[in-house]
Design a protein around this motif. Structure first.
Motif, PDB file in Angstrom:
ATOM      1  N   GLN A  67       1.000  -1.320   0.084  1.00 31.11           N
ATOM      2  CA  GLN A  67       0.093  -0.025  -0.055  1.00 31.11           C
ATOM      3  C   GLN A  67       1.015   1.177  -0.091  1.00 31.11           C
ATOM      4  OE1 GLN A  67      -3.130   0.354  -0.705  1.00 31.11           O
ATOM      5  NE2 GLN A  67      -2.903   2.777  -0.131  1.00 31.11           N
ATOM      6  N   GLY A  68       1.887   1.326   0.923  1.00 31.52           N
ATOM      7  CA  GLY A  68       2.867   2.385   0.822  1.00 31.52           C
ATOM      8  C   GLY A  68       3.476   2.797  -0.493  1.00 31.52           C
ATOM      9  N   LEU A  69       3.769   1.539  -1.083  1.00 33.38           N
ATOM     10  CA  LEU A  69       4.346   1.827  -2.464  1.00 33.38           C
ATOM     11  C   LEU A  69       3.485   2.237  -3.662  1.00 33.38           C
ATOM     12  CD1 LEU A  69       6.677  -1.544  -2.848  1.00 33.38           C
ATOM     13  CD2 LEU A  69       7.584   0.818  -2.623  1.00 33.38           C
ATOM     14  N   LEU A  70       2.215   2.241  -3.266  1.00 33.97           N
ATOM     15  CA  LEU A  70       1.127   2.917  -4.194  1.00 33.97           C
ATOM     16  C   LEU A  70       1.019   4.308  -3.973  1.00 33.97           C
ATOM     17  CD1 LEU A  70      -1.526   0.029  -4.418  1.00 33.97           C
ATOM     18  CD2 LEU A  70       0.343   0.609  -5.851  1.00 33.97           C
ATOM     19  N   GLU A  71       1.232   4.682  -2.790  1.00 31.67           N
ATOM     20  CA  GLU A  71       0.907   6.095  -2.083  1.00 31.67           C
ATOM     21  C   GLU A  71       2.128   7.106  -2.268  1.00 31.67           C
ATOM     22  OE1 GLU A  71       0.009   6.118   2.151  1.00 31.67           O
ATOM     23  OE2 GLU A  71      -1.842   4.554   1.565  1.00 31.67           O
ATOM     24  N   VAL A  72       3.499   6.334  -2.306  1.00 34.54           N
ATOM     25  CA  VAL A  72       4.357   7.301  -1.963  1.00 34.54           C
ATOM     26  C   VAL A  72       5.048   8.004  -3.449  1.00 34.54           C
ATOM     27  CG1 VAL A  72       6.028   5.601  -2.881  1.00 34.54           C
ATOM     28  CG2 VAL A  72       6.749   7.368  -1.401  1.00 34.54           C
ATOM     29  N   THR A  73       4.251   7.768  -4.660  1.00 33.78           N
ATOM     30  CA  THR A  73       4.734   8.481  -5.665  1.00 33.78           C
ATOM     31  C   THR A  73       3.460   9.601  -6.169  1.00 33.78           C
ATOM     32  OG1 THR A  73       3.608   6.627  -7.121  1.00 33.78           O
ATOM     33  CG2 THR A  73       6.003   6.677  -7.128  1.00 33.78           C
ATOM     34  N   ASP A  74       2.658   9.699  -5.161  1.00 30.70           N
ATOM     35  CA  ASP A  74       1.767  10.907  -5.313  1.00 30.70           C
ATOM     36  C   ASP A  74       2.279  12.275  -5.413  1.00 30.70           C
ATOM     37  OD1 ASP A  74      -0.937  11.993  -4.936  1.00 30.70           O
ATOM     38  OD2 ASP A  74      -0.205  12.888  -3.175  1.00 30.70           O
ATOM     39  N   THR A  75       1.930  12.912  -6.586  1.00 30.32           N
ATOM     40  CA  THR A  75       2.669  14.178  -6.630  1.00 30.32           C
ATOM     41  C   THR A  75       2.604  15.103  -5.582  1.00 30.32           C
ATOM     42  OG1 THR A  75       2.358  13.605  -9.084  1.00 30.32           O
ATOM     43  CG2 THR A  75       2.963  15.973  -8.454  1.00 30.32           C
ATOM     44  N   GLU A  76       1.259  15.219  -5.108  1.00 29.60           N
ATOM     45  CA  GLU A  76       0.859  16.184  -3.951  1.00 29.60           C
ATOM     46  C   GLU A  76       2.040  15.862  -2.756  1.00 29.60           C
ATOM     47  OE1 GLU A  76      -0.431  19.045  -4.066  1.00 29.60           O
ATOM     48  OE2 GLU A  76      -1.296  18.531  -6.202  1.00 29.60           O
ATOM     49  N   TYR A  77       2.084  14.758  -2.348  1.00 29.59           N
ATOM     50  CA  TYR A  77       2.801  14.222  -1.264  1.00 29.59           C
ATOM     51  C   TYR A  77       4.199  14.512  -1.529  1.00 29.59           C
ATOM     52  CZ  TYR A  77       5.879  11.077   1.268  1.00 29.59           C
ATOM     53  OH  TYR A  77       7.155  10.877   1.957  1.00 29.59           O
ATOM     54  N   LEU A  78       4.666  14.226  -2.652  1.00 34.35           N
ATOM     55  CA  LEU A  78       6.329  14.322  -3.166  1.00 34.35           C
ATOM     56  C   LEU A  78       6.612  15.825  -2.946  1.00 34.35           C
ATOM     57  CD1 LEU A  78       6.749  11.378  -5.451  1.00 34.35           C
ATOM     58  CD2 LEU A  78       8.105  11.894  -3.364  1.00 34.35           C
ATOM     59  N   ARG A  79       5.660  16.575  -3.764  1.00 33.31           N
ATOM     60  CA  ARG A  79       5.727  17.831  -3.738  1.00 33.31           C
ATOM     61  C   ARG A  79       5.998  18.509  -2.363  1.00 33.31           C
ATOM     62  NH1 ARG A  79       1.379  20.193  -6.413  1.00 33.31           N
ATOM     63  NH2 ARG A  79       2.378  19.633  -8.627  1.00 33.31           N
ATOM     64  N   TYR A  80       5.006  18.259  -1.498  1.00 29.37           N
ATOM     65  CA  TYR A  80       5.022  18.718   0.103  1.00 29.37           C
ATOM     66  C   TYR A  80       6.661  18.284   0.515  1.00 29.37           C
ATOM     67  CZ  TYR A  80       4.991  16.879   4.675  1.00 29.37           C
ATOM     68  OH  TYR A  80       5.108  16.258   5.906  1.00 29.37           O
ATOM     69  N   ARG A  81       7.050  17.039   0.338  1.00 28.51           N
ATOM     70  CA  ARG A  81       8.100  16.670   0.887  1.00 28.51           C
ATOM     71  C   ARG A  81       9.378  17.466   0.560  1.00 28.51           C
ATOM     72  NH1 ARG A  81      10.061  13.312   4.759  1.00 28.51           N
ATOM     73  NH2 ARG A  81      11.880  12.086   4.142  1.00 28.51           N
ATOM     74  N   ALA A  82       9.591  17.699  -0.775  1.00 27.51           N
ATOM     75  CA  ALA A  82      10.268  18.458  -1.360  1.00 27.51           C
ATOM     76  C   ALA A  82      10.517  20.129  -0.784  1.00 27.51           C
ATOM     77  CB  ALA A  82      10.681  18.473  -2.789  1.00 27.51           C
TER      78      ALA A  82
END
Ligand code: F0G
Length: 458
Positions: free
Chosen positions: A303-318
Motif C-alpha cells: 500500500q505504501g508503494l502505491l501512495e509514495v509516488t503521489d505528486t502532492e505528497y512528494l511536492r510537499y516533501r521537497a
C-alpha cells in the motif's frame, strides 16, 4: 520567499511528545556518553536521527495490515506485494527481505567473489560493508562540481571515471555498477535520467549488470520532474517506472519510500540469479514468500508503494525540506544546497571552526541541539566515517563534517520544524562556546553507534 506549503494529510492518530527538563537532558547526555544513539527515545522531543522506518502509516496502510495473510508459504499478502513491486519496476522476480542490508548481503554474496569490484555513485555504509564482507572492493565515483556551484544532479555517477576504470586493467574485475537513488551519503542528491541512461549504455558496452539501490526511488523521481525540463510533464510514478526499466535489477530498504516501519526487497530480471538468491534467503531470512517479514508488513509495504509516488505528497516533501533548509540557514547554520527530500545536511566544520575535526564538530553540534531542546540529529563526519590511525596518530578525518537533520515521512508538521529552527538559532548564536569531544571508549567497527565520548573543557 519560499513557497508556502502545508501537509497534504490530516492527522488521525497522535502520540504525545516528551519534554525533558534541562537537567534531565544534561543527565541523559552524560549517561549516554554524549552519544545520541544511546539516549532513550522517551527523552527526545523531536527525533530527526533518521528517515528510516520512522514514517507514519496511512489509514489505508493500517487497514491493509488487518488483512495480512500470515500463511507460511504462498500468502495472499505476498501475491499483492509481488504484483505491486512487479508493476512498479517491471522486474520478473520479486524477493522480500526484512530490510535493505539483508538485500545487500544476499545480492553481493551471490554476485561478487573476493577481488571483484562494485562501482557506485556512492555505496551507503551498509552497502559498502556488505561488498567488503565478501572480500570485494567498493569504489565510489560521484560527479563533483568544477566551479563549486551546487549541482542540480549531485548524485550522478561520474561516467568518465567509470569508463576509464572499465577500460583499465582493473576493468575485468568490475562485476556491477550501482546507482543509489537518491544518493543518501551525498546529501540526498538525485541522479538524473541522462545519467541512468549513460550508465545503462556503459554497462551494455562492458557487459556488466546495472543495479539500483532504490531506497528513495520516489524522491529521486520527483526531483527529476522538478529539475529536468524534459521530465517536467511526467508524473513521478512514470519517471520511477522508466528508471527501473533502465536497470537490470534493484534492491531497496522499504523503510524509506515504502513508508513502512520494516522491510526490504530485491527485484530483478535474471531468473537464474533469483533462484540462487532464494536459496540463500530460505537459509538465512525466511521462506521465499515472506523473507523475514510478517504478512501484514507485506500489505503495509504494498500500500505504501502505491501512495509514495503521489505528486502532492512528494511536492510537499521537497518543499518542506527546502523551507526547513532555508530557515536553518537563516538561523545561522551553514546548510548544504540544494536540499533533497529526506534530510537537511549542515556543515558543522563551517559553523564550528574552533573545533578541530579530530574533536568532532558534528557531534558538538548534535549534542548542543539535544541539550538545548531534546532534538536528536545524526553526526555524519569523522565520528561516523573517520578512522583510528593504525600508526597511533590523530584520527583519519572524513571528507566532510556533516550533521543530518533527517525528516521522517508524514510525522512532523511545520510547527514541529519551527521548534527545531528556534533551538538551532539559539545554538548557532553561542556556537563559539561549544566544546569539542574526545572518545573515551570505542568498538573496533561502526563506532558512532556505541562509542562513549566526553566534552573537552576549555
Ligand atoms: N541503502 C541506502 C541508500 C540507505 O540509506 C540505507 C539505510 C540502506 C541502504 C540500508 O537499509 O537500514 O533497511 O538496512 N539508511 C538508513 C539511514 C539507516 O539512516 O540513512 P536498511
Amino acid at each position: 520567499m519560499p513557497p508556502i506549503f502545508m501537509e497534504p494529510f490530516r492527522i488521525k492518530a497522535v502520540e504525545p511528545l516528551a519534554f525533558p527538563t534541562v537537567e534531565e537532558r544534561q543527565l541523559a547526555l552524560t549517561n549516554a556518553g554524549y552519544n545520541l544513539f544511546r539516549i532513550p527515545a522517551r527523552q527526545i522531543t523531536i527525533d530527526l536521527l533518521t528517515d528510516s522506518g520512522t514514517g507514519a502509516m496511512s489509514a489505508s496502510q493500517w487497514a491493509a495490515m488487518m488483512s495480512g495473510d500470515e500463511s507460511y508459504a504462498g500468502a495472499r499478502s505476498f501475491e499483492r506485494f509481488e504484483s505491486v513491486v512487479g508493476d512498479l519496476t517491471g522486474y520478473r522476480e520479486v524477493i522480500p527481505v526484512h530490510q535493505g542490508r539483508a538485500a545487500e548481503r544476499l545480492v553481493f554474496s551471490s554476485l561478487l567473489e573476493p577481488g571483484d569490484i562494485s562501482v557506485s555513485n556512492t555505496h551507503f555504509d551498509t552497502t559498502r560493508a556488505n561488498v567488503e564482507h565478501v572480500g570485494a572492493q567498493a569504489i565510489d565515483m560521484v560527479v563533483s562540481s568544477e566551479t563549486n556551484e551546487p549541482l542540480e544532479f549531485g548524485g550522478d555517477l561520474d561516467i568518465d571515471a567509470v569508463t576509464k576504470l572499465l577500460e583499465s586493467e582493473d576493468g575485468s574485475r568490475v562485476r556491477c555498477v550501482v546507482l543509489t537513488i537518491t544518493n543518501n551519503a551525498g546529501g540526498g542528491q538525485p541522479v538524473s535520467m541522462a545519467n541512468v541512461r549513460a550508465a545503462r549504455a556503459l554497462c551494455d558496452r562492458f557487459n556488466v549488470p546495472l543495479w539500483l539501490d532504490a531506497s528513495r526511488f520516489a524522491e529521486n523521481a520527483y526531483l527529476v520532474t522538478e529539475r529536468d525540463p524534459d521530465y517536467a510533464h511526467l508524473s513521478p510514478r512514470a519517471v520511477a517506472e522508466e528508471t527501473f526499466r533502465l536497470a537490470d535489477g534493484c534492491w531497496a530498504s522499504l523503510k524509506k519510500d515504502a513508508i513502512a516501519n520494516m522491510g526490504g526487497v530485491i527485484a530483478l530480471q535474471d531468473s537464474a540469479l533469483a533462484e540462487r538468491l532464494r536459496q540463500l534467503l530460505i537459509t538465512t531470512e525466511g521462506f521465499s514468500t515472506y523473507g523475514g517479514l510478517a504478512g501484514r508488513d507485506l500489505e503495509a509495504i504494498a500500500q505504501g508503494l502505491l501512495e509514495v509516488t503521489d505528486t502532492e505528497y512528494l511536492r510537499y516533501r521537497a518543499q518542506a525540506a527546502r523551507w526547513f533548509g532555508a530557515e536553518l540557514e537563516q538561523a545561522g547554520l551553514p546548510v548544504q544546497n540544494p536540499t533533497g527530500c529526506h534530510a537537511v545536511y549542515v556543515d558543522a566544520a563551517a559553523l564550528l571552526p574552533h573545533i578541530p575535526v579530530q574533536h568532532f564538530p558534528g557531534q558538538a553540534l548534535a549534542c548542543a541541539l539535544y541539550e538545548q531542546a531534546a532534538i536528536r540529529t545524526c553526526e555524519l563526519g569523522t565520528l561516523a566515517f573517520g578512522a583510528v590511525d593504525p600508526a597511533g596518530g590523530p584520527d583519519i578525518a572524513a571528507p566532510k563534517e556533516l550533521v543530518r537533520f533527517a525528516l521522517p515521512r508524514r510525522v512532523y508538521t511545520r510547527n514541529h520544524l519551527e521548534y527545531v529552527i528556534e533551538a538551532a538559532a539559539t545554538v548557532a548564536a553561542k556556537s563559539e562556546e561549544l566544546p569539542g569531544y574526545s572518545i573515551v571508549s570505542q568498538p573496533s567497527a561502526l563506532r558512532h553507534f556505541s562509542a562513549h565520548l566526553a566534552p573537552i573543557s576549555a
